[in-house]
Enzyme design. Structure first.
Site, PDB file in Angstrom:
ATOM      1  N   ASN A  10       0.880  -1.220  -0.073  1.00 27.47           N
ATOM      2  CA  ASN A  10      -0.020  -0.005   0.198  1.00 27.47           C
ATOM      3  C   ASN A  10       0.861   1.202  -0.030  1.00 27.47           C
ATOM      4  OD1 ASN A  10      -1.575   1.987   0.237  1.00 27.47           O
ATOM      5  ND2 ASN A  10      -2.326   1.594   2.608  1.00 27.47           N
ATOM      6  N   TRP A  11       0.983   1.758  -1.172  1.00 30.98           N
ATOM      7  CA  TRP A  11       2.095   2.882  -1.193  1.00 30.98           C
ATOM      8  C   TRP A  11       1.462   4.259  -0.698  1.00 30.98           C
ATOM      9  CZ3 TRP A  11       4.421   3.032  -6.910  1.00 30.98           C
ATOM     10  CH2 TRP A  11       5.227   1.612  -7.270  1.00 30.98           C
ATOM     11  N   LYS A  12       0.334   4.263  -0.274  1.00 30.35           N
ATOM     12  CA  LYS A  12      -0.425   5.421   0.209  1.00 30.35           C
ATOM     13  C   LYS A  12      -0.192   6.558  -0.577  1.00 30.35           C
ATOM     14  CE  LYS A  12       0.193   3.495   4.726  1.00 30.35           C
ATOM     15  NZ  LYS A  12      -0.002   3.468   6.290  1.00 30.35           N
ATOM     16  N   HIS A  95      -9.620   1.019   4.366  1.00 29.63           N
ATOM     17  CA  HIS A  95      -8.178   1.115   5.313  1.00 29.63           C
ATOM     18  C   HIS A  95      -8.661   2.117   6.273  1.00 29.63           C
ATOM     19  CE1 HIS A  95      -4.364   2.480   6.267  1.00 29.63           C
ATOM     20  NE2 HIS A  95      -3.780   1.360   5.578  1.00 29.63           N
ATOM     21  N   GLU A  97      -7.174   4.904   7.616  1.00 28.26           N
ATOM     22  CA  GLU A  97      -6.883   6.050   7.169  1.00 28.26           C
ATOM     23  C   GLU A  97      -8.143   6.642   6.355  1.00 28.26           C
ATOM     24  OE1 GLU A  97      -3.051   5.380   5.204  1.00 28.26           O
ATOM     25  OE2 GLU A  97      -2.245   5.107   7.172  1.00 28.26           O
ATOM     26  N   GLU A 167      -5.985  -5.090   9.996  1.00 29.64           N
ATOM     27  CA  GLU A 167      -4.793  -4.200  10.172  1.00 29.64           C
ATOM     28  C   GLU A 167      -5.387  -3.456  11.567  1.00 29.64           C
ATOM     29  OE1 GLU A 167      -2.653  -2.909   6.665  1.00 29.64           O
ATOM     30  OE2 GLU A 167      -4.337  -1.514   6.670  1.00 29.64           O
ATOM     31  N   GLY A 173       2.059   2.036  10.757  1.00 32.47           N
ATOM     32  CA  GLY A 173       2.975   3.031  10.475  1.00 32.47           C
ATOM     33  C   GLY A 173       3.643   3.299  12.070  1.00 32.47           C
ATOM     34  N   SER A 213       3.066  -2.596  10.211  1.00 30.58           N
ATOM     35  CA  SER A 213       4.386  -2.592  10.483  1.00 30.58           C
ATOM     36  C   SER A 213       4.792  -4.042  10.135  1.00 30.58           C
ATOM     37  CB  SER A 213       4.878  -2.139  11.824  1.00 30.58           C
ATOM     38  OG  SER A 213       4.351  -0.776  12.092  1.00 30.58           O
ATOM     39  N   GLY A 234       2.788  -1.152   4.293  1.00 32.30           N
ATOM     40  CA  GLY A 234       2.691   0.250   3.811  1.00 32.30           C
ATOM     41  C   GLY A 234       4.196   0.490   3.767  1.00 32.30           C
ATOM     42  N   GLY A 235       4.934   1.106   4.744  1.00 35.52           N
ATOM     43  CA  GLY A 235       6.325   1.790   4.809  1.00 35.52           C
ATOM     44  C   GLY A 235       7.179   0.734   3.967  1.00 35.52           C
TER      45      GLY A 235
HETATM   46  C1  PEP Z   1      -1.157  -0.008   5.954  1.00 35.34           C
HETATM   47  O1  PEP Z   1      -1.211   1.163   6.108  1.00 35.34           O
HETATM   48  O2  PEP Z   1      -1.722  -0.516   5.150  1.00 35.34           O
HETATM   49  C2  PEP Z   1       0.269  -0.706   6.629  1.00 35.34           C
HETATM   50  C3  PEP Z   1       0.212  -1.847   6.985  1.00 35.34           C
HETATM   51  O3  PEP Z   1       1.153   0.298   6.942  1.00 35.34           O
HETATM   52  P1  PEP Z   1       2.599  -0.030   7.572  1.00 35.34           P
HETATM   53  O4  PEP Z   1       3.135  -1.109   7.055  1.00 35.34           O
HETATM   54  O5  PEP Z   1       3.482   1.162   7.328  1.00 35.34           O
HETATM   55  O6  PEP Z   1       2.176  -0.158   9.151  1.00 35.34           O
END
Ligand code: PEP
Length: 248
Positions: A10-12, A95, A97, A167, A173, A213, A234-235
């Site tokens: 998920n590049w956001k 998601h 967010e 999640e 994050g 994470s 994500g990251g």
């Molecule tokens: C996400 O936003 O879907 C996610 C899992 O982010 P991160 O891996 O950065 O926690």
């Protein structure tokens, strides 16, 4: 039944179109794996260059969002048929967010799930609890409620192709990952919920990811759990580490 693993990035709101093409080139050889579905869920403006960059590879293109109408006077929005035509196969829905910052509630998310299927896209439906709900020991009921509300009117055959991402909001994050046992507990509860709502074969077929994470260091342990079929990342999806997660 063995479910095929699915690792999705998920590049956001990251990567300009030219950076996106460069990242695809960097990851190209690192994410090769014929036994895993690999998906890049990218910002709308990156869909066309990413679809071009991953042509002929094992990577599928995903979107991060769309609006529930097919077309019309919805300035600034993008529809599910537009995504499909651009080569998108998966789309993230629900998601945390989007639930939090854009006030997308379960009724709207249910409409998005329906529209995604209608357009021939596979939803990656996200659910997860806040730290407060976890500390109150109310997280399993909360997640069951999200799943039940978001899947109103969705058939068993559709659910068999669905991807659900667990999640925990407190792990997104933050660098704080759920332990493999915590993640397994919830992913199993989600599968049990699907069995109750539909039947055992549907629950066996649905793919459930963990997200929060996940990184090159913790992926193998999380992915070793029986009800965790993949990850939403994500990251770490923006770094070469993503290749290590795919191959974990
Ligand atoms: C996400 O936003 O879907 C996610 C899992 O982010 P991160 O891996 O950065 O926690």
């Amino acid at each position: 039944m063995s479910r095929r693993r699915i690792i999705a990035g998920n590049w956001k709101m990251n990567m300009t179109p030219s950076q996106a093409a460069e990242l695809c080139a960097t990851l190209k050889d690192l994410v090769k794996n014929d036994n895993v579905d690999v998906v890049y869920c990218v910002p709308a403006i990156d869909i066309v260059p990413v679809a071009e960059a991953v042509k002929g590879t094992n990577v599928k293109v995903g979107a991060e969002n769309f609006y529930i109408e097919d077309k019309g006077a919805y300035t600034g929005e993008i529809s599910a048929p537009m995504l499909k035509d651009a080569g998108v196969e998966y789309v993230i829905i629900g998601h945390s967010e989007r639930r939090e910052y854009f006030k997308e509630d379960d009724a709207f998310l249910n409409a998005k799930v329906k529209k995604a299927f209608e357009a021939g896209l596979t939803p990656i439906l996200c659910c997860g609890e806040s730290l407060e709900l976890r500390e109150m020991d109310a997280y399993l009921d909360w997640i069951r409620l999200q799943i039940k509300s978001d899947l109103v009117g969705i058939t068993a055959d559709q659910v068999k192709t669905l991807v659900i991402a667990y999640e925990p909001i407190w792990a997104i994050g933050t660098g704080k990952t759920a332990s493999a046992d915590q993640a397994q507990e919830v992913c199993k509860a989600i599968r049990d919920c699907i069995a109750e709502m539909y039947d055992a074969p549907t629950a066996e077929a649905v793919r459930i990811q963990y997200g929060g994470s996940m990184n090159a260091g913790n992926a193998a342990e999380l992915l070793s759990k029986p009800d965790i079929d993949g990850g939403l990342i994500g990251g770490a999806a923006l770094k070469p580490d993503f290749g290590q997660i795919v191959n974990a």
